[in-house]
Design a protein around this motif. Structure first.
Motif, mmCIF file in Angstrom:
data_model
loop_
_atom_site.group_PDB
_atom_site.id
_atom_site.type_symbol
_atom_site.label_atom_id
_atom_site.label_comp_id
_atom_site.label_asym_id
_atom_site.label_seq_id
_atom_site.Cartn_x
_atom_site.Cartn_y
_atom_site.Cartn_z
ATOM 1 N N ALA A 163 0.817 -1.211 0.000
ATOM 2 C CA ALA A 163 0.000 0.000 0.000
ATOM 3 C C ALA A 163 0.854 1.265 0.000
ATOM 4 N N TYR A 164 2.055 1.178 0.529
ATOM 5 C CA TYR A 164 2.911 2.361 0.629
ATOM 6 C C TYR A 164 3.925 2.472 -0.493
ATOM 7 N N TRP A 165 4.058 1.457 -1.341
ATOM 8 C CA TRP A 165 5.116 1.443 -2.346
ATOM 9 C C TRP A 165 5.066 2.690 -3.240
ATOM 10 N N TYR A 166 3.909 3.006 -3.750
ATOM 11 C CA TYR A 166 3.752 4.167 -4.634
ATOM 12 C C TYR A 166 2.982 5.312 -3.985
ATOM 13 N N ALA A 167 2.470 5.111 -2.786
ATOM 14 C CA ALA A 167 1.580 6.098 -2.179
ATOM 15 C C ALA A 167 2.189 7.497 -2.067
ATOM 16 N N PRO A 168 3.445 7.655 -1.595
ATOM 17 C CA PRO A 168 3.986 9.017 -1.507
ATOM 18 C C PRO A 168 4.044 9.735 -2.849
ATOM 19 N N PHE B 253 -4.719 3.047 -1.740
ATOM 20 C CA PHE B 253 -5.530 2.082 -2.490
ATOM 21 C C PHE B 253 -4.922 1.796 -3.860
ATOM 22 N N PHE B 254 -4.596 2.843 -4.610
ATOM 23 C CA PHE B 254 -4.058 2.644 -5.958
ATOM 24 C C PHE B 254 -2.676 1.993 -5.919
ATOM 25 N N SER B 255 -1.891 2.311 -4.901
ATOM 26 C CA SER B 255 -0.592 1.661 -4.763
ATOM 27 C C SER B 255 -0.753 0.170 -4.521
ATOM 28 N N PHE B 256 -1.674 -0.191 -3.644
ATOM 29 C CA PHE B 256 -1.900 -1.609 -3.343
ATOM 30 C C PHE B 256 -2.386 -2.356 -4.586
ATOM 31 N N ILE B 257 -3.326 -1.767 -5.314
ATOM 32 C CA ILE B 257 -3.858 -2.407 -6.515
ATOM 33 C C ILE B 257 -2.765 -2.577 -7.570
ATOM 34 N N ALA B 258 -1.911 -1.561 -7.725
ATOM 35 C CA ALA B 258 -0.828 -1.642 -8.709
ATOM 36 C C ALA B 258 0.142 -2.765 -8.357
ATOM 37 N N CYS B 259 0.430 -2.934 -7.070
ATOM 38 C CA CYS B 259 1.335 -4.002 -6.651
ATOM 39 C C CYS B 259 0.703 -5.376 -6.849
ATOM 40 N N VAL B 260 -0.589 -5.488 -6.555
ATOM 41 C CA VAL B 260 -1.286 -6.768 -6.753
ATOM 42 C C VAL B 260 -1.292 -7.143 -8.233
ATOM 43 N N ARG B 261 -1.573 -6.175 -9.086
ATOM 44 C CA ARG B 261 -1.614 -6.446 -10.527
ATOM 45 C C ARG B 261 -0.248 -6.878 -11.058
ATOM 46 N N ASN B 262 0.804 -6.411 -10.438
ATOM 47 C CA ASN B 262 2.148 -6.680 -10.931
ATOM 48 C C ASN B 262 2.939 -7.562 -9.978
ATOM 49 N N TRP B 263 2.265 -8.498 -9.309
ATOM 50 C CA TRP B 263 2.948 -9.327 -8.316
ATOM 51 C C TRP B 263 4.047 -10.181 -8.955
ATOM 52 N N ARG B 264 3.868 -10.594 -10.208
ATOM 53 C CA ARG B 264 4.898 -11.390 -10.868
ATOM 54 C C ARG B 264 6.168 -10.566 -11.079
ATOM 55 N N ALA B 265 5.989 -9.333 -11.534
ATOM 56 C CA ALA B 265 7.150 -8.461 -11.740
ATOM 57 C C ALA B 265 7.833 -8.149 -10.414
ATOM 58 N N PHE B 266 7.045 -7.938 -9.360
ATOM 59 C CA PHE B 266 7.637 -7.661 -8.054
ATOM 60 C C PHE B 266 8.354 -8.882 -7.487
ATOM 61 N N LEU B 267 7.860 -10.073 -7.794
ATOM 62 C CA LEU B 267 8.546 -11.287 -7.351
ATOM 63 C C LEU B 267 9.918 -11.396 -8.010
ATOM 64 N N VAL B 268 9.967 -11.170 -9.325
ATOM 65 C CA VAL B 268 11.248 -11.199 -10.038
ATOM 66 C C VAL B 268 12.155 -10.078 -9.533
ATOM 67 N N TYR B 269 11.583 -8.914 -9.284
ATOM 68 C CA TYR B 269 12.354 -7.786 -8.756
ATOM 69 C C TYR B 269 12.971 -8.124 -7.403
ATOM 70 N N SER B 270 12.199 -8.767 -6.538
ATOM 71 C CA SER B 270 12.712 -9.161 -5.219
ATOM 72 C C SER B 270 13.848 -10.165 -5.344
ATOM 73 N N LEU B 271 13.678 -11.140 -6.235
ATOM 74 C CA LEU B 271 14.732 -12.139 -6.435
ATOM 75 C C LEU B 271 15.994 -11.504 -7.008
ATOM 76 N N ALA B 272 15.830 -10.590 -7.966
ATOM 77 C CA ALA B 272 16.979 -9.910 -8.551
ATOM 78 C C ALA B 272 17.706 -9.063 -7.506
ATOM 79 N N THR B 273 16.945 -8.416 -6.627
ATOM 80 C CA THR B 273 17.550 -7.607 -5.570
ATOM 81 C C THR B 273 18.320 -8.484 -4.588
ATOM 82 N N MET B 274 17.767 -9.649 -4.252
ATOM 83 C CA MET B 274 18.461 -10.576 -3.357
ATOM 84 C C MET B 274 19.776 -11.049 -3.964
ATOM 85 N N VAL B 275 19.759 -11.348 -5.257
ATOM 86 C CA VAL B 275 20.987 -11.769 -5.935
ATOM 87 C C VAL B 275 22.018 -10.645 -5.906
#
Length: 258
Positions: A157-162, A177-199
């Motif tokens: 919910a806070y990712w894009y809110a500010p 609300f819009f930040s949360f919806i945007a993250c839900v819609r793009n959960w696959r991209a955020f999953l890959v982003y999280s894995l890339a950041t961990m690497v």
């Protein structure tokens, strides 16, 4: 304004494009990030009040760093004053976001206290070291797991809110609300982003350090410090730049939007 649903591969591109953006003006972006950290650490020295003040100001400072990234992409001249540029517009909404985040975090920590008697809550809010019993019994670990699960939707919910509040004039509720919806819609991209950041944050530094230690086995302590500092000073600004890149890719703005 519309939130797009992007392919999973965009998660890797966010990090890669963030690094490219960082390279365009790495000195100033690193300076702004380090200055932000130092300022937050200085204010946090004050017990309780420092934590409250920094949490309230986090949304505004995040907008400041996004302003810097946007200006770098546009080729606009930058200066140290950008560190406080996030306080110049829609400050009331940003402070409200900070207050909501603080209240939600305290509520989550209060729920986690059901597992460890409040040890994690005292550690996070007051800096009190947990007792030996909490650490050995596994209660603290359980409380941490509960807190992380509950924090996940809050972070979404806070990712894009500010940015949505500052750049588009949305109310705190709509921005969340819009930040949360945007993250839900793009959960696959955020999953890959999280894995890339961990690497980038763990495997890559370990590989670099291993090669350097193999070449210079007598300087392992110094090499560890140097590699850690280099990774922090490169990865942290890159991550902030990737936040901006993800916003730029996900949200399509109508003509006339801020």
């Amino acid at each position: 304004m519309q939130a797009l649903t992007l392919p999973a591969a965009h998660g890797w591109r966010w990090l890669a494009d963030g690094f490219r953006l960082f390279r365009k003006n790495h000195l100033l972006l690193t300076f702004l990030v380090v200055s932000y950290w130092m300022l937050m650490a200085l204010v946090n020295v004050v017990p309780v009040l420092g934590t409250i003040a920094t949490t309230l100001c986090i949304p505004a400072f995040s907008v400041s760093l996004m302003n810097a990234c946007r200006n770098i992409e546009r080729g606009v001249a930058l200066g140290p004053q950008l560190l406080f540029s996030g306080f110049e517009k829609n400050l009331r909404a940003l402070l409200t976001l900070g207050a909501i985040y603080l209240a939600a975090t305290v509520g989550i920590l209060a729920l986690s206290a059901l597992a460890d008697g409040g040890a994690l809550m005292q550690l996070m809010l007051a800096g009190h070291k947990p007792d030996e019993e909490s650490m050995t019994s596994g209660d603290l670990l359980l409380a941490t797991q509960i807190a992380l699960v509950l924090l996940c939707p809050l972070v979404m919910a806070y990712w894009y809110a500010p940015i949505l509040a500052a750049w588009h004039g949305l109310s705190p509720g709509k921005a969340l609300f819009f930040s949360f919806i945007a993250c839900v819609r793009n959960w696959r991209a955020f999953l890959v982003y999280s894995l890339a950041t961990m690497v980038a944050a763990t495997l890559l530094p370990a590989l670099i350090l291993g090669v350097l230690v193999a070449l210079l086995p007598d300087g392992i302590a110094l090499l560890t410090v140097l590699v850690t500092m280099a990774i922090v000073l490169i990865l942290a600004p890159t991550l902030f730049a990737s936040f901006y890149v993800s916003y730029r890719d996900v949200f399509v703005t109508n003509e006339g939007d801020a």
